[in-house]
Design an enzyme around this catalytic site. Structure first.
Site, PDB file in Angstrom:
ATOM      1  N   GLY A 195       0.771  -1.092   0.075  1.00  0.00           N
ATOM      2  CA  GLY A 195      -0.147  -0.038   0.038  1.00  0.00           C
ATOM      3  C   GLY A 195       0.931   1.011   0.045  1.00  0.00           C
ATOM      4  O   GLY A 195       0.327   2.400   0.411  1.00  0.00           O
TER       5      GLY A 195
ATOM      6  N   LEU B  82       4.554   1.319  -4.085  1.00  0.00           N
ATOM      7  CA  LEU B  82       5.742   0.941  -4.803  1.00  0.00           C
ATOM      8  C   LEU B  82       5.347  -0.405  -5.568  1.00  0.00           C
ATOM      9  O   LEU B  82       6.509  -1.357  -5.798  1.00  0.00           O
ATOM     10  CB  LEU B  82       6.804   0.566  -3.540  1.00  0.00           C
ATOM     11  CG  LEU B  82       7.107   1.896  -2.682  1.00  0.00           C
ATOM     12  CD1 LEU B  82       8.102   1.499  -1.772  1.00  0.00           C
ATOM     13  CD2 LEU B  82       7.844   3.068  -3.795  1.00  0.00           C
ATOM     14  N   SER B  83       4.273  -0.723  -5.769  1.00  0.00           N
ATOM     15  CA  SER B  83       3.823  -1.812  -6.721  1.00  0.00           C
ATOM     16  C   SER B  83       3.961  -3.191  -6.269  1.00  0.00           C
ATOM     17  O   SER B  83       4.687  -3.993  -6.950  1.00  0.00           O
ATOM     18  CB  SER B  83       4.698  -1.597  -8.064  1.00  0.00           C
ATOM     19  OG  SER B  83       4.122  -2.384  -9.074  1.00  0.00           O
TER      20      SER B  83
ATOM     21  N   GLU C 155      -4.856  -8.186 -13.139  1.00  0.00           N
ATOM     22  CA  GLU C 155      -5.280  -7.105 -12.263  1.00  0.00           C
ATOM     23  C   GLU C 155      -6.431  -6.201 -12.726  1.00  0.00           C
ATOM     24  O   GLU C 155      -7.188  -5.826 -11.931  1.00  0.00           O
ATOM     25  CB  GLU C 155      -3.971  -6.200 -11.965  1.00  0.00           C
ATOM     26  CG  GLU C 155      -4.232  -4.946 -10.921  1.00  0.00           C
ATOM     27  CD  GLU C 155      -2.942  -4.479 -10.279  1.00  0.00           C
ATOM     28  OE1 GLU C 155      -1.840  -5.135 -10.369  1.00  0.00           O
ATOM     29  OE2 GLU C 155      -3.044  -3.531  -9.635  1.00  0.00           O
TER      30      GLU C 155
ATOM     31  N   ASP D 176       3.889  -0.892 -14.266  1.00  0.00           N
ATOM     32  CA  ASP D 176       4.280  -1.571 -13.047  1.00  0.00           C
ATOM     33  C   ASP D 176       4.666  -3.132 -13.508  1.00  0.00           C
ATOM     34  O   ASP D 176       5.867  -3.408 -13.401  1.00  0.00           O
ATOM     35  CB  ASP D 176       3.270  -1.815 -12.016  1.00  0.00           C
ATOM     36  CG  ASP D 176       2.841  -0.503 -11.492  1.00  0.00           C
ATOM     37  OD1 ASP D 176       3.771   0.605 -11.621  1.00  0.00           O
ATOM     38  OD2 ASP D 176       1.885  -0.477 -10.516  1.00  0.00           O
TER      39      ASP D 176
ATOM     40  N   TYR E 127      -8.867   5.836  -8.771  1.00  0.00           N
ATOM     41  CA  TYR E 127      -8.012   5.427  -9.863  1.00  0.00           C
ATOM     42  C   TYR E 127      -8.824   5.263 -11.320  1.00  0.00           C
ATOM     43  O   TYR E 127      -8.539   5.941 -12.239  1.00  0.00           O
ATOM     44  CB  TYR E 127      -7.153   4.367  -9.606  1.00  0.00           C
ATOM     45  CG  TYR E 127      -6.341   4.040 -10.730  1.00  0.00           C
ATOM     46  CD1 TYR E 127      -4.795   4.325 -10.591  1.00  0.00           C
ATOM     47  CD2 TYR E 127      -6.469   3.062 -11.717  1.00  0.00           C
ATOM     48  CE1 TYR E 127      -4.001   4.252 -11.387  1.00  0.00           C
ATOM     49  CE2 TYR E 127      -5.648   2.652 -12.427  1.00  0.00           C
ATOM     50  CZ  TYR E 127      -4.281   3.313 -12.546  1.00  0.00           C
ATOM     51  OH  TYR E 127      -3.399   3.107 -13.533  1.00  0.00           O
TER      52      TYR E 127
END
Ligand code: GLA
Length: 398
Positions: free
Chosen positions: A129, A132-133, A167, A179, A229
């Site tokens: 979270g 930083l992927s 995803e 990412d 997002y």
């Protein structure tokens, strides 16, 4: 043996009472500049960092998959040959971490490849979270360890595609490809300059000697993150569509110009115009930033980082008070070239480019600024450009 690997091997035995056969790992990433441009077919400039997710796995008879992650309660299970469904959401409606593994498994199955049951143990030193992927690292390490266990290799492009669609379609975050591409293609000592229109990329050697990039993880997570997002993505699409009505050659905001925004004023929501302005200016900044990085012009590079942050704050509206505090504080520290939020925003981390000799000053200033506002102490750590996903068969003596 790497400490992570030693610990993981020992834990695997005590959890599953057997030995692991494969080890894979994949890195987290920071994006140096080019935020939210990937799903607008634009440019990004990320690099992988030293922090990674490690997974040890062993194929088993039957189709049962058993998963454990160090730091998460309990064991997650699913069956490869039954309908794969999302798990229960955790506290605060958080996505269940095992959903990423399930999504990748489903996509591998859908690609027509064999897979069966396996047991796997994960350990992450990428903070979760933090922007930083960790999710791409989880997807990509899972895809490669499944392939290794069931006797095939997946091309890099396919690992990216499987992870990305897991995803988007299964977990439900409509992310771009930055990412997953970074996680797969990263090369030590280099950043990646990616053109997200066709996923072509160029390695940019990082000529840092007296300078370093530093992550400041604000430790603030925004659970609304994925819905905001997806909303931003829709706003960008609305702006691109409105422009395309006037200029059909515009396929995505990547093709738009600032002048186009005047033409669609009043024809779309005012927010869509602001989002588009960020994307158009951010793409220009990435192209300039790459040139500065190649030429070792850190001051100029840093200026672009500040501009990027400002644009993400005012036009894209994905900053947070804590991220702004990091950037404002960094500005006042001698030896800092630039700072900005990195990743999706709304919490998570900022990235700062600083002279190595000023690292402690920066860290001290940020920690103090957070303490003054009675915020939790941020996690400040330097990062250097690291390598991408790897997999290996382990030596098993049994
Ligand atoms: C997240 C997504 C990426 C990208 C960034 C914002 O990290 O996974 O695809 O859109 O946000 O730049």
């Amino acid at each position: 043996m790497d400490n992570n690997i030693f610990l993981l091997r020992a834990s695997f035995g005590s959890i599953f009472y057997t030995k692991p056969k494969f080890l894979a790992s994949a890195p987290g990433r920071v994006n140096l500049i080019g935020e939210h441009t990937d799903y607008n077919e634009g440019f990004v400039l990320p690099m992988a960092i030293e922090k990674r997710i490690y997974v040890m796995a062993r194929p088993m008879y039957g189709d049962l998959v058993r998963l454990k992650s160090v730091g998460f309660q309990g064991i997650e299970e699913f069956q490869v040959n039954s309908k794969i469904v999302k798990g229960e959401r955790g506290e605060g409606n958080k996505t269940n971490w095992a959903d990423y593994v399930k999504g990748v498994s489903l996509k591998i199955k859908e690609s027509g490849r064999d897979m069966n049951g396996f047991w796997a143990l994960y350990r992450s030193d990428i903070p979760i979270g933090a922007g930083l992927s960790s999710s791409a690292a989880l997807e990509v390490s899972t895809a490669i360890v499944i392939a290794a266990q069931f006797g095939y290799t997946l091309e890099s492009e396919e690992i990216v595609a499987i992870s990305h669609s897991a995803e988007n379609d299964f977990v439900g975050v409509k992310c771009g490809v930055m990412d997953q591409m970074t996680c797969v293609h990263a090369k030590e000592g280099n950043a990646l300059f990616i053109d997200c229109r066709d996923s072509s990329f160029e390695y940019i050697p990082m000529k840092l000697k007296d300078e370093t990039f530093v992550v400041v993880d604000t430790r603030v997570k925004r659970e609304l993150g994925s819905s905001v997002y997806n909303d931003r993505r829709k706003e960008c699409e609305a702006a691109a569509k409105a422009i395309a009505k006037l200029r059909p050659e515009v396929k995505a905001l990547r093709d738009a110009k600032l002048d186009d925004l005047k033409e669609i004023d009043g024809k779309v929501d005012a927010n869509a115009i602001k989002r588009a302005r960020h994307i158009i200016t951010e793409n220009e900044r990435v192209i300039k930033a790459v040139e500065h990085l190649k030429g070792g012009k850190f001051k100029e590079f840093g200026e672009l980082m500040y501009l990027s942050h400002e644009s993400l704050k005012t036009d894209y509206e994905v900053s947070s008070p804590e991220l702004d505090l990091v950037v404002d504080t960094a500005r006042g520290v001698k030896g800092v070239f630039g700072a900005r939020l990195t990743g999706a925003g709304l919490g998570g981390s900022a990235i700062v480019l600083v002279k190595k000799e000023s690292l402690e000053d920066l860290s001290g200033a940020v920690v103090e600024a957070f303490a003054k506002k009675e915020l939790e102490e941020p996690n400040v750590f330097p990062v250097s450009p690291s390598g991408g996903v790897t997999v290996e068969e382990m030596e098993v003596n049994e």
